[in-house]
Motif scaffolding. Structure first.
Motif, PDB file in Angstrom:
ATOM      1  N   GLN A 148      -1.925   0.903  -8.848  1.00 56.61           N
ATOM      2  CA  GLN A 148      -1.833  -0.715  -8.582  1.00 56.61           C
ATOM      3  C   GLN A 148      -1.269  -0.894 -10.090  1.00 56.61           C
ATOM      4  OE1 GLN A 148      -4.911  -2.940  -7.422  1.00 56.61           O
ATOM      5  NE2 GLN A 148      -4.168  -4.689  -8.138  1.00 56.61           N
ATOM      6  N   ALA A 149      -2.071  -0.435 -11.180  1.00 58.14           N
ATOM      7  CA  ALA A 149      -1.836  -0.567 -12.581  1.00 58.14           C
ATOM      8  C   ALA A 149      -0.451  -0.198 -12.914  1.00 58.14           C
ATOM      9  CB  ALA A 149      -2.689  -0.067 -13.411  1.00 58.14           C
ATOM     10  N   LEU A 150       0.154   0.919 -12.366  1.00 58.20           N
ATOM     11  CA  LEU A 150       1.421   1.474 -12.839  1.00 58.20           C
ATOM     12  C   LEU A 150       2.670   0.701 -12.128  1.00 58.20           C
ATOM     13  CD1 LEU A 150       2.496   3.799 -14.475  1.00 58.20           C
ATOM     14  CD2 LEU A 150       2.899   4.891 -12.270  1.00 58.20           C
ATOM     15  N   VAL A 151       2.487   0.180 -10.845  1.00 58.01           N
ATOM     16  CA  VAL A 151       3.739  -0.230 -10.436  1.00 58.01           C
ATOM     17  C   VAL A 151       3.600  -1.969 -10.477  1.00 58.01           C
ATOM     18  CG1 VAL A 151       3.652   1.375  -8.406  1.00 58.01           C
ATOM     19  CG2 VAL A 151       2.500  -0.821  -8.066  1.00 58.01           C
ATOM     20  N   THR A 152       2.686  -2.469 -11.257  1.00 57.13           N
ATOM     21  CA  THR A 152       2.582  -3.852 -11.393  1.00 57.13           C
ATOM     22  C   THR A 152       2.971  -4.050 -12.818  1.00 57.13           C
ATOM     23  OG1 THR A 152       0.322  -3.987 -11.771  1.00 57.13           O
ATOM     24  CG2 THR A 152       1.005  -4.443  -9.536  1.00 57.13           C
ATOM     25  N   HIS A 153       3.501  -3.065 -13.669  1.00 58.09           N
ATOM     26  CA  HIS A 153       3.901  -3.297 -14.992  1.00 58.09           C
ATOM     27  C   HIS A 153       5.585  -2.746 -15.172  1.00 58.09           C
ATOM     28  CE1 HIS A 153      -0.394  -3.841 -15.793  1.00 58.09           C
ATOM     29  NE2 HIS A 153       0.000  -4.426 -16.923  1.00 58.09           N
ATOM     30  N   THR A 154       6.213  -3.485 -16.030  1.00 60.37           N
ATOM     31  CA  THR A 154       7.361  -2.804 -16.407  1.00 60.37           C
ATOM     32  C   THR A 154       7.719  -1.468 -16.771  1.00 60.37           C
ATOM     33  OG1 THR A 154       7.617  -3.791 -18.677  1.00 60.37           O
ATOM     34  CG2 THR A 154       8.010  -5.233 -16.526  1.00 60.37           C
ATOM     35  N   SER A 155       8.692  -0.829 -16.969  1.00 59.61           N
ATOM     36  CA  SER A 155       8.829   0.441 -17.715  1.00 59.61           C
ATOM     37  C   SER A 155       8.701   0.229 -19.218  1.00 59.61           C
ATOM     38  CB  SER A 155      10.231   0.997 -17.321  1.00 59.61           C
ATOM     39  OG  SER A 155      11.149  -0.123 -17.795  1.00 59.61           O
ATOM     40  N   GLU A 156       8.990  -0.988 -19.794  1.00 60.91           N
ATOM     41  CA  GLU A 156       8.762  -1.350 -21.006  1.00 60.91           C
ATOM     42  C   GLU A 156       7.442  -1.493 -21.462  1.00 60.91           C
ATOM     43  OE1 GLU A 156       9.456  -1.618 -24.841  1.00 60.91           O
ATOM     44  OE2 GLU A 156      11.126  -1.194 -23.599  1.00 60.91           O
ATOM     45  N   ASP A 157       6.450  -2.101 -20.716  1.00 61.91           N
ATOM     46  CA  ASP A 157       5.152  -2.063 -20.847  1.00 61.91           C
ATOM     47  C   ASP A 157       4.467  -0.783 -20.681  1.00 61.91           C
ATOM     48  OD1 ASP A 157       5.126  -4.881 -20.597  1.00 61.91           O
ATOM     49  OD2 ASP A 157       4.888  -4.923 -18.153  1.00 61.91           O
ATOM     50  N   LEU A 158       5.130   0.061 -19.726  1.00 58.96           N
ATOM     51  CA  LEU A 158       4.558   1.333 -19.867  1.00 58.96           C
ATOM     52  C   LEU A 158       4.708   2.286 -21.367  1.00 58.96           C
ATOM     53  CD1 LEU A 158       3.102   3.683 -18.274  1.00 58.96           C
ATOM     54  CD2 LEU A 158       5.532   4.301 -17.396  1.00 58.96           C
ATOM     55  N   ARG A 159       5.974   2.030 -21.618  1.00 56.57           N
ATOM     56  CA  ARG A 159       6.465   2.730 -22.867  1.00 56.57           C
ATOM     57  C   ARG A 159       5.572   2.316 -24.090  1.00 56.57           C
ATOM     58  NH1 ARG A 159      11.691   1.832 -20.688  1.00 56.57           N
ATOM     59  NH2 ARG A 159      12.649   3.730 -20.296  1.00 56.57           N
ATOM     60  N   GLU A 160       5.257   0.815 -23.969  1.00 55.88           N
ATOM     61  CA  GLU A 160       4.361   0.266 -25.129  1.00 55.88           C
ATOM     62  C   GLU A 160       3.025   0.858 -25.064  1.00 55.88           C
ATOM     63  OE1 GLU A 160       4.886  -3.998 -24.908  1.00 55.88           O
ATOM     64  OE2 GLU A 160       6.923  -3.800 -25.574  1.00 55.88           O
ATOM     65  N   ALA A 161       2.551   0.940 -23.822  1.00 56.78           N
ATOM     66  CA  ALA A 161       1.079   1.345 -23.562  1.00 56.78           C
ATOM     67  C   ALA A 161       0.925   2.837 -24.188  1.00 56.78           C
ATOM     68  CB  ALA A 161       0.653   1.240 -22.063  1.00 56.78           C
ATOM     69  N   ILE A 162       2.031   3.611 -23.909  1.00 57.01           N
ATOM     70  CA  ILE A 162       1.802   5.189 -24.419  1.00 57.01           C
ATOM     71  C   ILE A 162       1.983   5.099 -25.737  1.00 57.01           C
ATOM     72  CG2 ILE A 162       3.029   7.192 -24.212  1.00 57.01           C
ATOM     73  CD1 ILE A 162       3.712   6.736 -21.139  1.00 57.01           C
ATOM     74  N   GLY A 163       2.987   4.337 -26.329  1.00 58.46           N
ATOM     75  CA  GLY A 163       3.060   4.284 -27.932  1.00 58.46           C
ATOM     76  C   GLY A 163       1.804   3.945 -28.397  1.00 58.46           C
ATOM     77  N   ARG A 164       0.965   3.181 -27.871  1.00 54.20           N
ATOM     78  CA  ARG A 164      -0.505   2.716 -28.566  1.00 54.20           C
ATOM     79  C   ARG A 164      -1.579   3.922 -28.155  1.00 54.20           C
ATOM     80  NH1 ARG A 164       1.134  -2.505 -26.122  1.00 54.20           N
ATOM     81  NH2 ARG A 164      -0.125  -1.796 -24.264  1.00 54.20           N
ATOM     82  N   VAL A 165      -1.351   5.055 -27.732  1.00 51.41           N
ATOM     83  CA  VAL A 165      -2.249   5.972 -27.360  1.00 51.41           C
ATOM     84  C   VAL A 165      -2.384   6.735 -28.811  1.00 51.41           C
ATOM     85  CG1 VAL A 165      -2.576   8.460 -26.317  1.00 51.41           C
ATOM     86  CG2 VAL A 165      -1.810   6.474 -24.929  1.00 51.41           C
ATOM     87  N   LYS A 166      -3.684   6.990 -29.132  1.00 51.33           N
ATOM     88  CA  LYS A 166      -3.865   7.649 -30.450  1.00 51.33           C
ATOM     89  C   LYS A 166      -4.279   9.040 -30.159  1.00 51.33           C
ATOM     90  CE  LYS A 166      -3.216   3.600 -32.334  1.00 51.33           C
ATOM     91  NZ  LYS A 166      -2.379   3.451 -33.181  1.00 51.33           N
ATOM     92  N   GLU A 167      -4.565   9.689 -28.949  1.00 55.66           N
ATOM     93  CA  GLU A 167      -4.845  10.825 -28.622  1.00 55.66           C
ATOM     94  C   GLU A 167      -3.663  12.018 -28.568  1.00 55.66           C
ATOM     95  OE1 GLU A 167      -7.082  10.778 -25.235  1.00 55.66           O
ATOM     96  OE2 GLU A 167      -8.603   9.247 -25.723  1.00 55.66           O
ATOM     97  N   PRO A 168      -3.766  12.966 -28.757  1.00 53.76           N
ATOM     98  CA  PRO A 168      -2.505  14.125 -28.768  1.00 53.76           C
ATOM     99  C   PRO A 168      -2.257  14.130 -27.425  1.00 53.76           C
ATOM    100  CG  PRO A 168      -4.721  15.357 -29.174  1.00 53.76           C
ATOM    101  CD  PRO A 168      -5.042  13.520 -29.253  1.00 53.76           C
ATOM    102  N   VAL A 169      -1.025  14.139 -27.156  1.00 49.26           N
ATOM    103  CA  VAL A 169      -0.181  14.379 -25.728  1.00 49.26           C
ATOM    104  C   VAL A 169       0.782  15.346 -25.990  1.00 49.26           C
ATOM    105  CG1 VAL A 169      -0.697  11.919 -25.028  1.00 49.26           C
ATOM    106  CG2 VAL A 169       1.368  12.362 -26.261  1.00 49.26           C
ATOM    107  N   PRO A 170       1.009  16.025 -24.968  1.00 46.38           N
ATOM    108  CA  PRO A 170       2.235  17.036 -25.163  1.00 46.38           C
ATOM    109  C   PRO A 170       3.388  16.540 -24.951  1.00 46.38           C
ATOM    110  CG  PRO A 170       1.205  17.049 -22.713  1.00 46.38           C
ATOM    111  CD  PRO A 170       0.522  15.966 -23.562  1.00 46.38           C
TER     112      PRO A 170
END
Length: 403
Positions: A115-137
């Protein structure tokens, strides 16, 4: 929770993932809603009813957070050093990451991440991932965007779908009037699909004897041969993990106990008892999958993966677990010919039975029909093949005459 998770993961499935439809279908949840930021944060452990909501890679390797997937993926890449190319290792790691993310999102236990994923835009998703402070692969954002793009326009068809069409398109959907396939009547298409994995002459007593044979064998060396060969393990990862899970004493005992229930006698024929007789819905679709299906799959896959000179292969062959026997035909358990039988039984359900044809034909073509089960695949009919047939049968149902 793990037992429930694995049972639900076996379900035959589908869910509507178009934003407004899923919002309408989701009932009020006792658990708190999950933010998109929480979904993309690797360390997040999603909790429902006081229990962590697990997800899986290869159906049986479970995790509580995406952060746990990263070291697993790294270890798997290291495992194949010197056995596959560096490019193949990178592709394998990318695939594991995508599988982990999709299984986290398309949960069989909790609809909130989707629900959280499909009710946001792709830009919302990019911005949310950009705010992640933890290491990601590498590829973390791309994998999330791929999953979002897929499920914004897909219907996940499974028996517990919150959308009626998703439930009806499941093989588990109970058919009140029964469905006639290959000369016998079955309670659902799932009942047929699992029943035909047993030779017509195979009896319950034989199955109990085979379980005892499996229980008496030492399996560590047998499994090591599969684990160490990338040509066997990599294309058959789900099947190997399925076999590993079921080659345990507690599973053997469970199968044996279940064969002693339901009024079954040693002289009964395994295929026949799954057909509709005087007892309508003698076995539920769940029982068809986790008892009859899992036991048959185990026996067929042990035969398939055993070395040619392994005595267990000879024993299983003598009991007809060397193929699928349909009339005068013998089909390979892992074969295109057997997989094509799924399309044939769907022609009966979705083309010859008006009420089911109307359901599948009524789903717009812009919605992709999918079948995702917590990343549990199937050796007899891999999910991509299953999905291809499902979308193909819808095209047929929409045409005049269904051809």
């Amino acid at each position: 929770m793990k037992k429930v998770s694995r049972m639900i993961r076996c379900l035959c499935g589908r869910t509507i993932s178009i934003g407004c439809l899923i919002l309408a279908a989701v009932s009020s949840l006792a658990a708190q809603e999950i933010s998109l930021q929480a979904v993309v944060t690797p360390s997040t452990v999603i909790v429902k009813n006081g229990e962590p909501v697990t997800f899986a890679i290869h159906g049986f390797i479970e995790f509580k957070s995406l952060a746990e997937v990263f070291p697993y993926s790294e270890a798997q890449s290291a495992r194949w050093t010197g056995k596959i190319t560096e490019e193949e290792k990178r592709e394998h790691a990318r695939r594991l990451l995508r599988e982990g993310i999709e299984s986290r999102i398309v949960s069989m236990l909790d609809e909130r991440p989707l629900q959280a994923l499909v009710t946001h835009t792709s830009e919302d998703l990019r911005e949310a991932i950009g705010r992640v402070k933890e290491p990601v692969p590498p590829g973390y954002a791309d994998a999330f965007l791929e999953v979002q793009g897929k499920w914004k326009h897909s219907l996940n068809c499974w028996s517990a779908s919150p959308v009626i069409e998703g439930r009806v398109l499941s093989n588990w959907y109970p058919i009140e009037e029964g469905i006639r396939l290959h000369g016998a009547v079955y309670d659902s298409t799932e009942h047929f699909w699992q029943a035909v994995k047993y030779h017509p002459d195979t009896k319950i007593g034989e199955l109990k004897a085979l379980i005892a044979v499996l229980e008496g064998k030492e399996w560590s060396g047998w499994l090591k041969r599969l684990d160490d060969d990338p040509k066997i393990y990599l294309p058959n990862a789900y099947a190997v993990e399925f076999v590993r899970y079921n080659l345990r004493v507690e599973r053997f005992k469970w199968f044996d106990e279940q064969l002693g229930k339901h009024g079954l006698r040693d002289s009964d024929f395994a295929r026949q008892v799954q057909q509709r007789g005087q007892n309508v819905f003698r076995f539920s679709a769940l029982e068809e999958k986790i008892l009859w299906g899992d036991l048959a799959d185990l026996l067929h896959m042990v035969y398939t993966f055993s070395a040619a000179d392994d005595p267990i292969r000879k024993t299983l062959g003598e009991h007809h677990f060397d193929g699928i026997y349909l009339g005068e035909r013998k089909l390979g358990f892992i074969s295109e010919e057997f997989r094509a039988e799924m399309l044939e039984i769907w022609k009966v359900k979705f083309l010859e039975m008006p009420r089911f044809r109307e359901v599948i034909a009524g789903i717009p073509m812009e919605i992709r029909l999918e079948h995702f089960l917590n990343d549990g695949d199937s050796p007899d009919i891999p999910i991509p093949v299953y999905v291809g047939y499902l979308n193909r049968i819808r095209e047929m149902a929409k045409r005049p005459g269904g051809i």
